[in-house]
Design an enzyme around this catalytic site. Structure first.
Site, PDB file in Angstrom:
ATOM      1  N   SER A 148       0.868  -1.184   0.000  1.00 10.43           N
ATOM      2  CA  SER A 148       0.000   0.000   0.000  1.00 10.43           C
ATOM      3  C   SER A 148       0.898   1.225   0.000  1.00 10.43           C
ATOM      4  O   SER A 148       2.075   1.139   0.387  1.00 10.43           O
ATOM      5  CB  SER A 148      -0.855  -0.005   1.279  1.00 10.43           C
ATOM      6  OG  SER A 148      -1.456   1.261   1.483  1.00 10.43           O
ATOM      7  N   TYR A 203      -2.901  -1.091  10.462  1.00 11.28           N
ATOM      8  CA  TYR A 203      -2.802  -1.286   9.004  1.00 11.28           C
ATOM      9  C   TYR A 203      -1.459  -0.767   8.469  1.00 11.28           C
ATOM     10  O   TYR A 203      -0.756  -1.470   7.730  1.00 11.28           O
ATOM     11  CB  TYR A 203      -3.971  -0.569   8.318  1.00 11.28           C
ATOM     12  CG  TYR A 203      -4.036  -0.788   6.816  1.00 11.28           C
ATOM     13  CD1 TYR A 203      -4.632  -1.922   6.290  1.00 11.28           C
ATOM     14  CD2 TYR A 203      -3.522   0.154   5.920  1.00 11.28           C
ATOM     15  CE1 TYR A 203      -4.715  -2.124   4.914  1.00 11.28           C
ATOM     16  CE2 TYR A 203      -3.595  -0.034   4.552  1.00 11.28           C
ATOM     17  CZ  TYR A 203      -4.198  -1.173   4.049  1.00 11.28           C
ATOM     18  OH  TYR A 203      -4.265  -1.369   2.676  1.00 11.28           O
TER      19      TYR A 203
HETATM   20  P1  NAD Z   1     -11.281  -6.149  -0.485  1.00  8.83           P
HETATM   21  O1  NAD Z   1     -11.844  -6.081   0.870  1.00  8.83           O
HETATM   22  O2  NAD Z   1     -12.189  -6.141  -1.658  1.00  8.83           O
HETATM   23  O3  NAD Z   1     -10.314  -7.404  -0.673  1.00  8.83           O
HETATM   24  C1  NAD Z   1      -9.628  -8.037   0.348  1.00  8.83           C
HETATM   25  C2  NAD Z   1      -9.880  -9.515   0.190  1.00  8.83           C
HETATM   26  O4  NAD Z   1      -9.107 -10.238   1.149  1.00  8.83           O
HETATM   27  C3  NAD Z   1     -11.363  -9.876   0.417  1.00  8.83           C
HETATM   28  O5  NAD Z   1     -11.814 -10.685  -0.635  1.00  8.83           O
HETATM   29  C4  NAD Z   1     -11.330 -10.635   1.736  1.00  8.83           C
HETATM   30  O6  NAD Z   1     -12.345 -11.615   1.832  1.00  8.83           O
HETATM   31  C5  NAD Z   1      -9.934 -11.252   1.657  1.00  8.83           C
HETATM   32  N1  NAD Z   1      -9.466 -11.697   2.972  1.00  8.83           N
HETATM   33  C6  NAD Z   1      -9.512 -11.027   4.153  1.00  8.83           C
HETATM   34  N2  NAD Z   1      -9.020 -11.804   5.134  1.00  8.83           N
HETATM   35  C7  NAD Z   1      -8.651 -12.969   4.554  1.00  8.83           C
HETATM   36  C8  NAD Z   1      -8.074 -14.163   5.052  1.00  8.83           C
HETATM   37  N3  NAD Z   1      -7.785 -14.303   6.352  1.00  8.83           N
HETATM   38  N4  NAD Z   1      -7.830 -15.173   4.180  1.00  8.83           N
HETATM   39  C9  NAD Z   1      -8.122 -15.042   2.862  1.00  8.83           C
HETATM   40  N5  NAD Z   1      -8.668 -13.936   2.341  1.00  8.83           N
HETATM   41  C10 NAD Z   1      -8.935 -12.918   3.188  1.00  8.83           C
HETATM   42  O7  NAD Z   1     -10.246  -4.916  -0.567  1.00  8.83           O
HETATM   43  P2  NAD Z   1      -9.115  -4.598  -1.651  1.00  8.83           P
HETATM   44  O8  NAD Z   1      -9.029  -3.122  -1.701  1.00  8.83           O
HETATM   45  O9  NAD Z   1      -9.352  -5.333  -2.902  1.00  8.83           O
HETATM   46  O10 NAD Z   1      -7.799  -5.117  -0.911  1.00  8.83           O
HETATM   47  C11 NAD Z   1      -6.872  -6.020  -1.512  1.00  8.83           C
HETATM   48  C12 NAD Z   1      -5.472  -5.690  -1.028  1.00  8.83           C
HETATM   49  O11 NAD Z   1      -5.094  -4.415  -1.542  1.00  8.83           O
HETATM   50  C13 NAD Z   1      -5.338  -5.605   0.485  1.00  8.83           C
HETATM   51  O12 NAD Z   1      -4.095  -6.205   0.883  1.00  8.83           O
HETATM   52  C14 NAD Z   1      -5.323  -4.117   0.752  1.00  8.83           C
HETATM   53  O13 NAD Z   1      -4.626  -3.794   1.927  1.00  8.83           O
HETATM   54  C15 NAD Z   1      -4.589  -3.628  -0.483  1.00  8.83           C
HETATM   55  N6  NAD Z   1      -4.797  -2.211  -0.783  1.00  8.83           N
HETATM   56  C16 NAD Z   1      -6.017  -1.739  -1.175  1.00  8.83           C
HETATM   57  C17 NAD Z   1      -6.140  -0.385  -1.454  1.00  8.83           C
HETATM   58  C18 NAD Z   1      -7.439   0.229  -1.930  1.00  8.83           C
HETATM   59  O14 NAD Z   1      -7.498   1.453  -2.090  1.00  8.83           O
HETATM   60  N7  NAD Z   1      -8.474  -0.519  -2.198  1.00  8.83           N
HETATM   61  C19 NAD Z   1      -5.051   0.469  -1.322  1.00  8.83           C
HETATM   62  C20 NAD Z   1      -3.839  -0.055  -0.905  1.00  8.83           C
HETATM   63  C21 NAD Z   1      -3.711  -1.403  -0.641  1.00  8.83           C
END
Ligand code: NAD
Length: 279
Positions: A164, A177
């Site tokens: 991130s 986080y």
């Molecule tokens: P999201 O909530 O759609 O996706 C996260 C996924 O991880 C979900 O499908 C959830 O069910 C799964 N998950 C959570 N705990 C789990 C576990 N114990 N075992 C298996 N799966 C699990 O959100 P996203 O934005 O798609 O996030 C994906 C990644 O991107 C994350 O690591 C998040 O920190 C990172 N991220 C997202 C953003 C953003 O702006 N959306 C920015 C920076 C980083």
């Protein structure tokens, strides 16, 4: 006289991840589902891991198959060692090996620092950091055991950690986080240093603000989106596809000499936009 192009146009018709096996954790929604679709479009066979939403995972698998790709879904909580071992065992049962790991699963449990419970702290560290360690360790074992497969990829395997912008930008109200993503940064770099002699490439993607369920309240009203845009010099909130395209490139041989870095895909969020007007 026009110079002849050094790159054959035929190159663009070749699928860049043909016959490679890719495991994407947390791929039933958001960035993970976007990455799974992009990898499949480049010819990868994709394991769509999910924690609880089988419906979401099955929809991603169905979409990949509709597009002529190959995918299966496997349930596993990636913060639990026994479930990670089972996830990899099922992956090998289905496809024999693994070439690409996208360490994507993650979550937020936001609380003011002085009110943060140990439970909220541990949950975020367990999933965002320990989960990435467990999955990367299993993938690396297979990459080392199998080695480079000539004709498939120059590398023995590729690990891409979903980090991130908050691996470098502090984030009040989200200490757990930010600490987890700061941890991912040095986990990634240390793995990169240790695994390079085995021809294993390890990198991270650092998304900025991407429209997914994790941050819905930050973009789902015009006022929230306007406030968010003040942090993004490129003036657009990102889409999962933006991350998917970066993941394809980092997983492909086009980036063969890229190792141990975080590729920020953030519309410039890490450029200290508050200083754009002089600070
Ligand atoms: P999201 O909530 O759609 O996706 C996260 C996924 O991880 C979900 O499908 C959830 O069910 C799964 N998950 C959570 N705990 C789990 C576990 N114990 N075992 C298996 N799966 C699990 O959100 P996203 O934005 O798609 O996030 C994906 C990644 O991107 C994350 O690591 C998040 O920190 C990172 N991220 C997202 C953003 C953003 O702006 N959306 C920015 C920076 C980083």
């Amino acid at each position: 006289m026009r110079r002849k192009s050094l790159i054959s146009t035929e190159v663009f018709d070749v699928k860049r991840l043909l016959d490679q096996v890719a495991l994407v954790t947390g791929a039933s929604s958001g960035i993970g589902s976007g990455v799974a679709l992009c990898l499949a479009q480049e010819g990868a066979k994709v394991i769509v891991n999910y924690a609880s939403s089988q419906k979401g995972a099955d929809a991603v698998v169905a979409e990949i198959k509709e597009q002529g790709g190959d995918a299966i879904s496997i349930q596993a909580d990636i913060s639990q060692e026994d479930q990670v071992l089972n996830l990899f065992a099922k992956t090998y049962e289905a496809y024999g090996t693994i070439d690409i790991l996208i360490n994507n699963a993650g979550l937020q449990k936001d609380q003011p620092f002085t009110e943060m419970t140990l439970e909220a702290w541990n949950k975020v560290i367990d999933v965002n950091l320990t989960g990435q360690f467990l999955c990367a360790r299993e993938a690396a074992k297979e990459f080392i055991k199998r080695g480079v497969v000539p004709g498939r990829s120059c590398s023995a395997g590729k690990i891409i950690c979903m980090s991130s912008v908050h691996e470098v930008i502090p984030w009040a109200g989200h200490c757990n986080y930010a600490a987890s993503k700061g941890g991912v940064m040095l986990l990634m770099k240390s793995m990169a240093q240790e695994l390079a002699p085995h021809k294993i490439r390890v990198n991270s993607i650092g998304p900025g603000a991407i429209k997914t369920p994790i941050n819905k309240e930050a973009w789902d009203t015009p006022a929230a989106e306007e406030s968010l845009l003040s942090l993004i010099p490129y003036n657009r909130v990102g889409e999962s596809n933006d991350i998917g395209k970066a993941a394809v490139w980092l997983a492909s041989d086009e980036s063969e000499y890229v190792h141990g870095v975080t590729l920020f895909v953030d519309g410039g969020m890490t450029l200290y936009p508050g200083f754009a007007t002089g600070g």
